[in-house]
Motif scaffolding. Structure first.
Motif, PDB file in Angstrom:
ATOM      1  N   LEU A  57      46.178  54.266  28.579  1.00 48.23           N
ATOM      2  CA  LEU A  57      44.973  53.723  27.945  1.00 48.23           C
ATOM      3  C   LEU A  57      43.737  54.304  28.606  1.00 48.23           C
ATOM      4  CD1 LEU A  57      45.730  49.900  27.647  1.00 48.23           C
ATOM      5  CD2 LEU A  57      45.830  51.599  25.836  1.00 48.23           C
ATOM      6  N   GLY A  58      42.766  54.686  27.797  1.00 46.97           N
ATOM      7  CA  GLY A  58      41.544  55.212  28.381  1.00 46.97           C
ATOM      8  C   GLY A  58      40.603  55.745  27.324  1.00 46.97           C
ATOM      9  N   VAL A  59      39.473  56.228  27.793  1.00 55.14           N
ATOM     10  CA  VAL A  59      38.445  56.801  26.940  1.00 55.14           C
ATOM     11  C   VAL A  59      38.004  58.104  27.588  1.00 55.14           C
ATOM     12  CG1 VAL A  59      36.153  56.449  25.945  1.00 55.14           C
ATOM     13  CG2 VAL A  59      37.685  54.490  26.234  1.00 55.14           C
ATOM     14  N   SER A  60      37.985  59.171  26.801  1.00 51.10           N
ATOM     15  CA  SER A  60      37.524  60.479  27.295  1.00 51.10           C
ATOM     16  C   SER A  60      36.295  60.897  26.506  1.00 51.10           C
ATOM     17  CB  SER A  60      38.606  61.545  27.110  1.00 51.10           C
ATOM     18  OG  SER A  60      39.770  61.198  27.789  1.00 51.10           O
ATOM     19  N   CYS A  61      35.320  61.435  27.194  1.00 55.13           N
ATOM     20  CA  CYS A  61      34.098  61.914  26.555  1.00 55.13           C
ATOM     21  C   CYS A  61      33.932  63.390  26.912  1.00 55.13           C
ATOM     22  CB  CYS A  61      32.890  61.133  27.051  1.00 55.13           C
ATOM     23  SG  CYS A  61      33.030  59.352  26.854  1.00 55.13           S
TER      24      CYS A  61
END
Length: 138
Positions: A57-61
């Motif tokens: 789970l995570g968010v990459s920008c």
């Protein structure tokens, strides 16, 4: 920019899947028939997949887009399409066709009773994401 919860939280996110693997394996070993063992084997595969997704789970920008990795799907959203980072936390965004969407970010959700250090880390990541989203606004 990678926004992921601390390792202890990532392990907790995958624990439901890991417990399912253990339970399904135990059932499969004790099952008397072929259908019970096949079902247990399929359950092991499904729970293993859930355990891996929970850990990831995570968010990459990067490159003008946000990639949100959830338990069941990964969504890529252009930064220009994002209209809000909500407190839930979730992204509100509009597709090229004008349709409005809402994408929750499970990795950054703060749970009741969560350790203070983990909650602080998640709040800081949400703030970093908000700054990153505003970075392209003129």
């Amino acid at each position: 920019m990678e926004l992921t919860p601390p390792a202890v939280s990532r392990v907790a996110n995958s624990s439901l899947g890991m417990l399912g693997v253990l339970g399904s394996t135990t059932y499969g070993l004790e099952a008397g028939g072929v259908s019970g063992r096949v079902g247990a084997g399929l359950a092991v595969l499904g729970f293993a997949w859930l355990a891996v997704r929970g850990y990831q789970l995570g968010v990459s920008c990067a490159s003008g887009q946000v990639t949100v990795r959830g338990f069941f799907r990964t969504r890529v959203i252009l930064r220009e399409a994002i209209t809000e980072v909500t407190a839930f936390p979730a992204l509100r965004w509009t597709s090229a066709g004008g349709r409005r969407h809402w994408t929750p970010m499970s990795a950054l959700m703060i749970a009741d009773g969560e350790w203070a250090g983990i909650s602080r880390s998640k709040r800081a990541d949400i703030a970093r994401l908000r700054r990153w989203v505003r970075g392209t606004r003129h």
